[in-house]
Scaffold this motif. Structure first.
Motif, PDB file in Angstrom:
ATOM      1  N   HIS A   1       0.833  -1.201   0.000  1.00  0.00           N
ATOM      2  CA  HIS A   1       0.000   0.000   0.000  1.00  0.00           C
ATOM      3  C   HIS A   1       0.869   1.253   0.000  1.00  0.00           C
ATOM      4  CE1 HIS A   1      -3.745  -2.125   1.911  1.00  0.00           C
ATOM      5  NE2 HIS A   1      -3.727  -2.242   0.612  1.00  0.00           N
ATOM      6  N   TRP A   2       0.291   2.330  -0.519  1.00  0.00           N
ATOM      7  CA  TRP A   2       1.055   3.576  -0.637  1.00  0.00           C
ATOM      8  C   TRP A   2       0.100   4.762  -0.724  1.00  0.00           C
ATOM      9  CZ3 TRP A   2       5.750   4.981   0.315  1.00  0.00           C
ATOM     10  CH2 TRP A   2       6.308   6.139  -0.267  1.00  0.00           C
ATOM     11  N   CYS A   3       0.500   5.884  -0.143  1.00  0.00           N
ATOM     12  CA  CYS A   3      -0.162   7.172  -0.364  1.00  0.00           C
ATOM     13  C   CYS A   3      -1.581   7.205   0.192  1.00  0.00           C
ATOM     14  CB  CYS A   3      -0.176   7.518  -1.850  1.00  0.00           C
ATOM     15  SG  CYS A   3      -0.951   9.126  -2.188  1.00  0.00           S
ATOM     16  N   MET A   4      -1.708   7.404   1.487  1.00  0.00           N
ATOM     17  CA  MET A   4      -3.017   7.431   2.129  1.00  0.00           C
ATOM     18  C   MET A   4      -3.649   8.822   2.039  1.00  0.00           C
ATOM     19  SD  MET A   4      -1.863   5.367   5.550  1.00  0.00           S
ATOM     20  CE  MET A   4      -0.479   6.494   5.781  1.00  0.00           C
ATOM     21  N   ALA A   5      -4.873   8.882   1.505  1.00  0.00           N
ATOM     22  CA  ALA A   5      -5.628  10.124   1.395  1.00  0.00           C
ATOM     23  C   ALA A   5      -6.854  10.011   2.293  1.00  0.00           C
ATOM     24  CB  ALA A   5      -6.033  10.374  -0.051  1.00  0.00           C
ATOM     25  N   PRO A   6      -6.848  10.633   3.485  1.00  0.00           N
ATOM     26  CA  PRO A   6      -7.921  10.446   4.458  1.00  0.00           C
ATOM     27  C   PRO A   6      -8.975  11.553   4.410  1.00  0.00           C
ATOM     28  CG  PRO A   6      -6.077  11.496   5.530  1.00  0.00           C
ATOM     29  CD  PRO A   6      -5.703  11.356   4.069  1.00  0.00           C
TER      30      PRO A   6
ATOM     31  N   THR B   1      -3.028   2.822 -15.247  1.00  0.00           N
ATOM     32  CA  THR B   1      -2.735   2.714 -13.822  1.00  0.00           C
ATOM     33  C   THR B   1      -3.297   3.937 -13.114  1.00  0.00           C
ATOM     34  OG1 THR B   1      -0.990   2.241 -12.206  1.00  0.00           O
ATOM     35  CG2 THR B   1      -0.481   3.868 -13.874  1.00  0.00           C
ATOM     36  N   TYR B   2      -3.863   3.719 -11.918  1.00  0.00           N
ATOM     37  CA  TYR B   2      -4.374   4.794 -11.065  1.00  0.00           C
ATOM     38  C   TYR B   2      -3.521   4.809  -9.808  1.00  0.00           C
ATOM     39  CZ  TYR B   2      -8.659   5.017 -13.890  1.00  0.00           C
ATOM     40  OH  TYR B   2      -9.568   5.168 -14.907  1.00  0.00           O
ATOM     41  N   HIS B   3      -3.006   5.990  -9.445  1.00  0.00           N
ATOM     42  CA  HIS B   3      -1.987   6.032  -8.395  1.00  0.00           C
ATOM     43  C   HIS B   3      -2.042   7.375  -7.678  1.00  0.00           C
ATOM     44  CE1 HIS B   3       1.654   4.372  -6.608  1.00  0.00           C
ATOM     45  NE2 HIS B   3       2.347   5.450  -6.922  1.00  0.00           N
ATOM     46  N   ASN B   4      -1.513   7.412  -6.461  1.00  0.00           N
ATOM     47  CA  ASN B   4      -1.344   8.632  -5.674  1.00  0.00           C
ATOM     48  C   ASN B   4      -2.598   9.515  -5.633  1.00  0.00           C
ATOM     49  OD1 ASN B   4       1.222   7.895  -5.004  1.00  0.00           O
ATOM     50  ND2 ASN B   4       2.265   9.423  -6.253  1.00  0.00           N
ATOM     51  N   PRO B   5      -3.708   9.009  -5.039  1.00  0.00           N
ATOM     52  CA  PRO B   5      -4.922   9.822  -4.946  1.00  0.00           C
ATOM     53  C   PRO B   5      -4.832  10.907  -3.881  1.00  0.00           C
ATOM     54  CG  PRO B   5      -5.219   7.781  -3.753  1.00  0.00           C
ATOM     55  CD  PRO B   5      -3.872   7.683  -4.425  1.00  0.00           C
ATOM     56  N   GLN B   6      -5.664  11.923  -4.032  1.00  0.00           N
ATOM     57  CA  GLN B   6      -5.877  12.935  -2.995  1.00  0.00           C
ATOM     58  C   GLN B   6      -7.368  13.249  -2.967  1.00  0.00           C
ATOM     59  OE1 GLN B   6      -6.000  16.960  -3.475  1.00  0.00           O
ATOM     60  NE2 GLN B   6      -6.699  16.865  -1.358  1.00  0.00           N
ATOM     61  N   ILE B   7      -7.961  13.323  -1.771  1.00  0.00           N
ATOM     62  CA  ILE B   7      -9.405  13.467  -1.627  1.00  0.00           C
ATOM     63  C   ILE B   7      -9.756  14.806  -0.974  1.00  0.00           C
ATOM     64  CG2 ILE B   7      -9.389  12.244   0.586  1.00  0.00           C
ATOM     65  CD1 ILE B   7     -12.192  11.926  -2.021  1.00  0.00           C
ATOM     66  N   SER B   8     -10.824  15.442  -1.471  1.00  0.00           N
ATOM     67  CA  SER B   8     -11.299  16.720  -0.936  1.00  0.00           C
ATOM     68  C   SER B   8     -12.819  16.727  -0.973  1.00  0.00           C
ATOM     69  CB  SER B   8     -10.782  17.900  -1.778  1.00  0.00           C
ATOM     70  OG  SER B   8      -9.388  17.896  -1.894  1.00  0.00           O
ATOM     71  N   GLN B   9     -13.407  17.734  -0.325  1.00  0.00           N
ATOM     72  CA  GLN B   9     -14.845  17.939  -0.386  1.00  0.00           C
ATOM     73  C   GLN B   9     -15.129  19.399  -0.691  1.00  0.00           C
ATOM     74  OE1 GLN B   9     -17.053  16.845   3.128  1.00  0.00           O
ATOM     75  NE2 GLN B   9     -19.045  17.139   2.153  1.00  0.00           N
TER      76      GLN B   9
ATOM     77  N   GLU C   1     -18.653  11.297  10.595  1.00  0.00           N
ATOM     78  CA  GLU C   1     -17.296  11.240  11.158  1.00  0.00           C
ATOM     79  C   GLU C   1     -16.666   9.856  11.098  1.00  0.00           C
ATOM     80  OE1 GLU C   1     -16.951  13.195  14.934  1.00  0.00           O
ATOM     81  OE2 GLU C   1     -17.599  15.128  14.122  1.00  0.00           O
ATOM     82  N   LYS C   2     -17.132   9.035  10.162  1.00  0.00           N
ATOM     83  CA  LYS C   2     -16.417   7.800   9.852  1.00  0.00           C
ATOM     84  C   LYS C   2     -15.244   8.162   8.957  1.00  0.00           C
ATOM     85  CE  LYS C   2     -18.346   3.783   9.185  1.00  0.00           C
ATOM     86  NZ  LYS C   2     -17.570   2.908  10.106  1.00  0.00           N
ATOM     87  N   LEU C   3     -14.102   7.562   9.220  1.00  0.00           N
ATOM     88  CA  LEU C   3     -12.894   7.856   8.462  1.00  0.00           C
ATOM     89  C   LEU C   3     -12.824   6.986   7.210  1.00  0.00           C
ATOM     90  CD1 LEU C   3     -10.063   9.087   8.078  1.00  0.00           C
ATOM     91  CD2 LEU C   3      -9.195   7.370   9.686  1.00  0.00           C
ATOM     92  N   HIS C   4     -12.567   7.617   6.081  1.00  0.00           N
ATOM     93  CA  HIS C   4     -12.360   6.916   4.813  1.00  0.00           C
ATOM     94  C   HIS C   4     -10.941   7.208   4.340  1.00  0.00           C
ATOM     95  CE1 HIS C   4     -16.752   6.147   3.853  1.00  0.00           C
ATOM     96  NE2 HIS C   4     -16.818   6.996   4.868  1.00  0.00           N
ATOM     97  N   VAL C   5     -10.257   6.186   3.842  1.00  0.00           N
ATOM     98  CA  VAL C   5      -8.911   6.356   3.296  1.00  0.00           C
ATOM     99  C   VAL C   5      -8.856   5.743   1.903  1.00  0.00           C
ATOM    100  CG1 VAL C   5      -6.472   5.737   3.519  1.00  0.00           C
ATOM    101  CG2 VAL C   5      -7.781   6.371   5.557  1.00  0.00           C
ATOM    102  N   PHE C   6      -8.423   6.556   0.946  1.00  0.00           N
ATOM    103  CA  PHE C   6      -8.181   6.089  -0.419  1.00  0.00           C
ATOM    104  C   PHE C   6      -6.672   6.033  -0.613  1.00  0.00           C
ATOM    105  CE2 PHE C   6     -12.324   8.007  -0.308  1.00  0.00           C
ATOM    106  CZ  PHE C   6     -13.105   7.173  -1.100  1.00  0.00           C
ATOM    107  N   MET C   7      -6.190   4.980  -1.250  1.00  0.00           N
ATOM    108  CA  MET C   7      -4.737   4.852  -1.423  1.00  0.00           C
ATOM    109  C   MET C   7      -4.414   3.921  -2.580  1.00  0.00           C
ATOM    110  SD  MET C   7      -3.886   2.516   1.900  1.00  0.00           S
ATOM    111  CE  MET C   7      -4.882   1.092   2.256  1.00  0.00           C
TER     112      MET C   7
ATOM    113  N   HIS D   1     -10.126   1.524  -1.265  1.00  0.00           N
ATOM    114  CA  HIS D   1     -10.893   2.314  -0.302  1.00  0.00           C
ATOM    115  C   HIS D   1     -11.068   1.506   0.980  1.00  0.00           C
ATOM    116  CE1 HIS D   1     -15.217   4.066   0.551  1.00  0.00           C
ATOM    117  NE2 HIS D   1     -14.333   4.495   1.432  1.00  0.00           N
ATOM    118  N   TYR D   2     -10.655   2.094   2.112  1.00  0.00           N
ATOM    119  CA  TYR D   2     -10.816   1.477   3.426  1.00  0.00           C
ATOM    120  C   TYR D   2     -11.552   2.457   4.343  1.00  0.00           C
ATOM    121  CZ  TYR D   2      -7.513  -2.398   2.590  1.00  0.00           C
ATOM    122  OH  TYR D   2      -6.880  -3.537   2.126  1.00  0.00           O
ATOM    123  N   THR D   3     -12.177   1.929   5.406  1.00  0.00           N
ATOM    124  CA  THR D   3     -12.802   2.787   6.408  1.00  0.00           C
ATOM    125  C   THR D   3     -12.379   2.346   7.810  1.00  0.00           C
ATOM    126  OG1 THR D   3     -14.801   1.423   6.593  1.00  0.00           O
ATOM    127  CG2 THR D   3     -14.834   3.221   4.973  1.00  0.00           C
ATOM    128  N   ALA D   4     -12.552   3.270   8.769  1.00  0.00           N
ATOM    129  CA  ALA D   4     -12.262   2.993  10.174  1.00  0.00           C
ATOM    130  C   ALA D   4     -13.019   4.011  11.014  1.00  0.00           C
ATOM    131  CB  ALA D   4     -10.769   3.075  10.450  1.00  0.00           C
TER     132      ALA D   4
END
Length: 350
Positions: free
Chosen positions: A50-55, A107-115, A61-67, A84-87
């Motif tokens: 795994h690489w590059c966590m985008a939380p 290839t899809y790589h190095n995501p960054q998430i925003s709202q 307030e559930k945490l989502h991480v894309f990586m 996609h993972y949650t915690a």
């Protein structure tokens, strides 16, 4: 005698100037000083890394991480996908939700998430599997839910590995994007760029593209690159940009010793160890265009935890109610984790 005294004065001034230059320090930022080490997280399943966590938090307030997820026997530039993972908290445990983006052709790589309002925005490195490694581009997708479905922009790749920079050089690489809505209501993507200006060498710089719409089309800023040390043959990359308390900030990886060079003690080129082996940098700006001198923005895993030095890269902030709560950092070492987090405790921008 007068000549002798004058010569001594000149030598004294030169010595004083040299001493001041050598004593110049790129100080640790208040942002970095606020960090409280957390833990390594998100172990990859057997056979993968795994690489590059985008939380990001959702409305409950559930945490989502894309990586990025890459098979051990594969190559990230051909085989990476976004998962996609949650915690319930950064400490975990984490639950696999889905593979958000995967393709037989790209290839899809190095995501960054925003709202932005009620829309989630995912930006990422997008690369055709069959093209050379340097030919990386940028994609964007939107969704009303972090669980999808995601809609990729019809303008993808929104920033191509071709076109003109502000200095009229040709872009041959666009990757590792970070997205934000600026104070004028426009949308910005800062990204790592490489041009053909320094052939045969390639230097990583930071550039900007803007749009009136989230999905694009995006246009390169006319005076790109914004931050560059190419003339010193040094690289920066992995930018994470944000707007906070009326200022723009950008955290970057100091890939080849920019801090050392600015302090007047450059690392000899043949001794530079690239790739996340030194602390990162943080810049600030009133307009997000003109960036001043950096400060130290984050530490290495060795400094945070006392562990064997490994590649610490890809900074991302986890925001809560408009405030930066945690910094996530990718770390590629002997551990199967994606990286680690540190808590941002009491940061007051200066």
């Amino acid at each position: 005698m007068k000549f002798y005294i004058k010569a001594l004065l000149i030598l004294g001034v030169i010595f004083l100037f040299a001493s001041c230059k050598n004593e110049r320090i790129i100080k640790k930022s208040a942002f970095c000083e606020s960090h409280v080490p957390g833990d390594y997280i998100l172990d990859a399943p057997e056979g993968w890394w795994h690489w590059c966590m985008a939380p990001i938090y959702d409305s409950s307030e559930k945490l989502h991480v894309f990586m990025s997820a890459i098979p051990n026997e594969g190559n990230w530039s051909k085989d990476s996908k976004i998962v996609h993972y949650t915690a319930n908290s950064p400490e975990g445990p984490y639950t696999f939700i889905d593979t958000t983006f995967a393709s037989k052709t790209h290839t899809y790589h190095n995501p960054q998430i925003s709202q932005v309002d009620d829309t989630y925005v995912l930006v990422y490195l997008l690369k055709n599997r069959e093209t050379p490694g340097i030919n990386q581009e940028i994609g964007i997708a939107t969704s009303k839910s972090l669980d999808g479905p995601w809609t990729e922009s019809p303008h993808n790749p929104i920033i191509k590995a071709s076109g003109k920079q502000g200095d009229n050089t040709n872009i041959i690489h666009a990757s590792n994007p970070t997205f934000l809505k600026d104070k004028e209501g426009k949308f910005r993507i800062y990204y790592k760029s490489i041009t053909d200006a320094y052939k045969p060498k390639q230097h990583r710089e930071i550039s900007l593209a803007l749009s009136d719409n989230i999905e694009g089309p995006y246009e390169n800023y006319s005076k790109n690159p914004l931050i560059s040390y190419a003339n010193e043959e040094l690289d920066i990359e992995d930018c994470y940009a944000f707007y906070y308390k009326d200022m723009y900030y950008m955290i970057v990886e100091d890939r080849k010793g920019v801090k050392n060079m600015l302090e007047g003690n450059p690392i000899p080129q043949k001794e530079i160890k690239p790739g996340g082996n030194r602390p990162g940098l943080i810049y600030k700006s009133k307009d997000g265009i003109n960036w001043g001198e950096p400060e130290v923005g984050y530490n290495t895993n060795e400094q945070y935890f006392g562990d064997k030095l490994a590649r610490t890269e890809r900074p991302h902030i986890l925001w809560k109610n408009g405030e930066p709560e945690y910094l996530f950092l990718a770390c590629h070492d002997e551990d199967p984790s994606a990286g680690f987090f540190v808590k941002i405790d009491g940061w007051i921008p200066n």
